[in-house]
Structures are given as structure tokens and as C-alpha cells.
Design a protein around this motif. Sequence first.
Motif, mmCIF file in Angstrom:
data_model
loop_
_atom_site.group_PDB
_atom_site.id
_atom_site.type_symbol
_atom_site.label_atom_id
_atom_site.label_comp_id
_atom_site.label_asym_id
_atom_site.label_seq_id
_atom_site.Cartn_x
_atom_site.Cartn_y
_atom_site.Cartn_z
ATOM 1 N N UNK A 44 0.796 -1.255 -0.158
ATOM 2 C CA UNK A 44 0.007 -0.070 0.023
ATOM 3 C C UNK A 44 0.866 1.079 0.066
ATOM 4 N N UNK A 45 1.918 1.253 0.732
ATOM 5 C CA UNK A 45 2.768 2.277 0.952
ATOM 6 C C UNK A 45 3.419 2.419 -0.448
ATOM 7 N N UNK A 46 3.730 1.619 -1.115
ATOM 8 C CA UNK A 46 4.543 1.621 -2.629
ATOM 9 C C UNK A 46 3.531 2.257 -3.512
ATOM 10 N N UNK A 47 2.278 1.684 -3.137
ATOM 11 C CA UNK A 47 1.317 2.238 -4.310
ATOM 12 C C UNK A 47 1.022 3.703 -4.077
ATOM 13 N N UNK A 48 0.832 4.098 -2.911
ATOM 14 C CA UNK A 48 0.902 5.578 -2.691
ATOM 15 C C UNK A 48 2.061 6.492 -2.946
ATOM 16 N N UNK A 49 3.095 5.847 -2.781
ATOM 17 C CA UNK A 49 4.371 6.435 -3.386
ATOM 18 C C UNK A 49 4.622 6.662 -4.723
ATOM 19 N N UNK A 50 4.240 5.524 -5.522
ATOM 20 C CA UNK A 50 4.000 5.601 -6.938
ATOM 21 C C UNK A 50 2.863 6.746 -7.423
ATOM 22 N N UNK A 53 4.229 9.915 -7.932
ATOM 23 C CA UNK A 53 5.023 10.418 -8.900
ATOM 24 C C UNK A 53 6.448 9.875 -8.532
ATOM 25 N N UNK A 54 6.683 9.138 -7.410
ATOM 26 C CA UNK A 54 8.082 8.687 -7.336
ATOM 27 C C UNK A 54 8.262 7.387 -7.940
ATOM 28 N N UNK A 55 9.568 6.935 -8.478
ATOM 29 C CA UNK A 55 9.962 5.540 -9.011
ATOM 30 C C UNK A 55 10.086 4.632 -7.642
ATOM 31 N N UNK A 56 9.008 3.534 -7.747
ATOM 32 C CA UNK A 56 9.325 2.515 -6.831
ATOM 33 C C UNK A 56 10.446 1.649 -6.860
#
Length: 90
Positions: A44-50, A53-56
Motif C-alpha cells: 500500500x505504501x509503495x502504491x501511494x509512493x507511485x 510520482x516517485x519511482x518505486x
Amino acid sequence: MNARANPNADVASSGVAAEELKQFVERIERLEEEKAGLMGDIKEVMAELKGRGFDTKAVRSIIRLRKKDKEERQEEEAILELYMQALGMA
């Protein structure tokens, strides 16, 4: 059949060993459930990060690198640079 021929016979015939084994298995199962929950949270945090606009992929690399000490990181980078030069990539 003797106990040596069937090592499971000792566990099955011993209430204490069987109960201890059961407790270990149940602990592992609980930890696996917690692990699955944590993996879901990380996803979920990675999806929010993405979504922001961040590159996961880059963030995962940074997290992996932060787990290493400075010397280990420098050695890995030096070897990578050497190999890239050998392949004409640098």
C-alpha cells in the motif's frame, strides 16, 4: 517397527514433544500471518509512493542500499564499476 526406524514415533508417542512441536508450528503460522499483513502494508505504501510520482524501483534500491554499511556499499559499487568498464558500459 521400532522408534529408530520411524523417528516420528518418538514425537507421536510423547505428549510433551508433540505439544511442543504444535506450539512451534502455531507460532510460525501466526508470524506468517503477521508477515502477510506487513507485506500488504508495504504494498500500500509503495502504491501511494507511485501515485505521488516517485519511482518505486529506485526507492526499493535505496532501501536495499541503506541496509548495508558504508564499506560494503562502496565495495559493491567498485565491483559494479569495474564490471561495467570491462563490458564497455562505463
